[in-house]
Motif scaffolding. Structure first.
Motif, PDB file in Angstrom:
ATOM      1  N   LEU A 272       0.834  -1.203   0.000  1.00 14.93           N
ATOM      2  CA  LEU A 272       0.000   0.000   0.000  1.00 14.93           C
ATOM      3  C   LEU A 272       0.869   1.253   0.000  1.00 14.93           C
ATOM      4  CD1 LEU A 272      -2.668   1.497   0.168  1.00 14.93           C
ATOM      5  CD2 LEU A 272      -2.719   1.036   2.640  1.00 14.93           C
ATOM      6  N   CYS A 273       1.894   1.276   0.859  1.00 17.76           N
ATOM      7  CA  CYS A 273       2.782   2.440   0.918  1.00 17.76           C
ATOM      8  C   CYS A 273       3.582   2.595  -0.378  1.00 17.76           C
ATOM      9  CB  CYS A 273       3.721   2.320   2.114  1.00 17.76           C
ATOM     10  SG  CYS A 273       2.875   2.460   3.712  1.00 17.76           S
ATOM     11  N   GLY A 274       3.974   1.478  -0.979  1.00 19.07           N
ATOM     12  CA  GLY A 274       4.681   1.548  -2.253  1.00 19.07           C
ATOM     13  C   GLY A 274       3.806   2.123  -3.350  1.00 19.07           C
ATOM     14  N   MET A 275       2.534   1.718  -3.383  1.00 14.27           N
ATOM     15  CA  MET A 275       1.615   2.263  -4.377  1.00 14.27           C
ATOM     16  C   MET A 275       1.386   3.754  -4.146  1.00 14.27           C
ATOM     17  SD  MET A 275      -0.221   1.930  -7.060  1.00 14.27           S
ATOM     18  CE  MET A 275      -0.447   0.166  -7.364  1.00 14.27           C
ATOM     19  N   VAL A 276       1.237   4.154  -2.885  1.00 16.21           N
ATOM     20  CA  VAL A 276       1.065   5.578  -2.569  1.00 16.21           C
ATOM     21  C   VAL A 276       2.286   6.371  -3.017  1.00 16.21           C
ATOM     22  CG1 VAL A 276       0.906   7.256  -0.679  1.00 16.21           C
ATOM     23  CG2 VAL A 276      -0.563   5.226  -0.678  1.00 16.21           C
ATOM     24  N   ALA A 277       3.487   5.821  -2.778  1.00 17.44           N
ATOM     25  CA  ALA A 277       4.709   6.502  -3.208  1.00 17.44           C
ATOM     26  C   ALA A 277       4.729   6.683  -4.719  1.00 17.44           C
ATOM     27  CB  ALA A 277       5.931   5.697  -2.762  1.00 17.44           C
ATOM     28  N   ALA A 278       4.349   5.644  -5.461  1.00 16.24           N
ATOM     29  CA  ALA A 278       4.337   5.735  -6.921  1.00 16.24           C
ATOM     30  C   ALA A 278       3.288   6.730  -7.404  1.00 16.24           C
ATOM     31  CB  ALA A 278       4.069   4.351  -7.517  1.00 16.24           C
TER      32      ALA A 278
ATOM     33  N   GLY B  94       8.317  -0.068   1.345  1.00 13.26           N
ATOM     34  CA  GLY B  94       7.403   0.065   0.213  1.00 13.26           C
ATOM     35  C   GLY B  94       7.967   0.970  -0.867  1.00 13.26           C
ATOM     36  N   TYR B  95       8.514   2.120  -0.450  1.00 14.14           N
ATOM     37  CA  TYR B  95       9.153   2.994  -1.436  1.00 14.14           C
ATOM     38  C   TYR B  95      10.361   2.301  -2.066  1.00 14.14           C
ATOM     39  CZ  TYR B  95      12.674   6.068  -3.269  1.00 14.14           C
ATOM     40  OH  TYR B  95      13.650   6.585  -4.078  1.00 14.14           O
TER      41      TYR B  95
END
Length: 327
Positions: free
Chosen positions: A73-79, A226-227
């Motif tokens: 979830l955090c990786g998607m938010v970062a992208a 995630g990032y």
């Protein structure tokens, strides 16, 4: 001091790792070249970072099954942030998703602390919630490399003194957690709560608050990872790191962190992660089916749990003998 180390779980794991590397080197000597081992460490860095967060959760007699979903979830938010605001500094994005991960971890911690729901139930539920949120905010679409800015993708891969930033971050986290566990009151509280929560209350430790802090730490590391994950692989999608929480828990168990709480070490968590990382990288090289990775990892978990159980038995028998002697 040396004798004590040789009897420790860390020494056993170190010996197992060296034996594993020797077996691999007998079939593919180039695998143990320093440059390749550095690459293996870099590949294992996300697992190491997450295993450190999971370690403190397990020390408090809890477990976090949502760690990989938090990462995703955090990786998607970062992208999405990078795509929506291309000029936003990468440092700001990292801070934002790390904070988001901490908030998601705090949500787990609040449900365990204030509501009293068992950790395994809480994190199994939030695992599904987080995965669902990824689909909602992305509309099920992928974010690919060409949509991301160059600085966003470059940071984890940038070299400093011959090692990528991703590796240096893992090393920094190892040092930080060694300091936290060995020198800080919060680190000692993790062990106290997991070892004997009733006694911890009498010493003034708030058991629920300590477990809450463990979840926050685990969540923050998941947000950071995630990032790092999305930027390194230059892709973001719904099923990022699906099932990776099992590798994280396996690394902790193999590293000697007791599921019963109160027993474990930073070195053990790191060695457990490296053990899995070497297996994952070595099996394709020596022409062994990757499906054997699951079998080997499962066998390692069973052996580790068995060793944990056997190491705790003498203490129980000793207490029983003392009780019989006084009657």
């Amino acid at each position: 001091m040396l004798v004590t180390f040789l009897k420790s779980r860390e020494a056993i794991l170190t010996g197992a790792l060296l034996l594993l590397l020797a077996l691999i080197a007998s079939r593919f000597p180039a695998f143990v070249a320093p440059r390749n081992l550095a690459a293996v460490f870099n590949d294992t860095a996300p697992l190491i970072i997450l295993a450190l967060g999971q370690m403190v959760v397990i020390l408090t007699r809890c477990i976090d099954l949502s760690v990989a979903a938090n990462l995703a979830l955090c990786g998607m938010v970062a992208a999405l942030l990078n795509v929506a605001v291309p000029g936003l500094p990468v440092v700001v994005i990292i801070a934002a998703v790390t904070a988001l991960g901490a908030v998601l971890g705090a949500f787990n911690g609040i449900l365990v602390w204030k509501v009293g729901i068992p950790p395994i139930v809480v994190t199994l539920g939030t695992l599904t919630i987080f995965r669902g949120l990824i689909f909602l905010i992305s509309d099920g679409k992928w974010i690919n490399a060409h949509e991301m800015t160059a600085p966003f993708k470059a940071l984890p891969r940038a070299d400093i003194l011959g090692l990528p930033v991703l590796s240096w971050l893992a090393i920094l986290m190892i040092a930080g957690f060694a300091l936290l566990i060995g020198r800080m009151p919060l680190g000692r509280s993790f062990f106290a709560v997991g070892g004997n929560p009733h006694a911890a209350v009498y010493t003034g430790i708030d058991v629920g608050r300590t477990q809450f802090m463990a979840f926050v730490l685990s969540g923050a590391l998941a947000g950071l990872t995630g990032y790092l994950w999305v930027a390194r692989y230059a892709v973001a999608y719904v099923d990022i790191a699906a099932g990776f929480e099992l590798d994280v828990i396996a690394a902790c168990v193999i590293g000697g962190i007791s599921i019963a709480g109160g027993i474990g070490s930073v070195g053990g968590a790191v060695l457990g992660a490296l053990f899995l990382g070497i297996i994952k990288n070595a099996l394709p090289v020596v022409n062994i089916s990757p499906f054997w990775q699951m079998a080997i990892s499962g066998a390692a978990i069973i052996i580790a749990v068995t060793l944990n159980a056997r190491s705790s038995r003498p203490k129980g028998r000793l207490i029983l003998r003392k009780a019989e002697a006084t009657t």
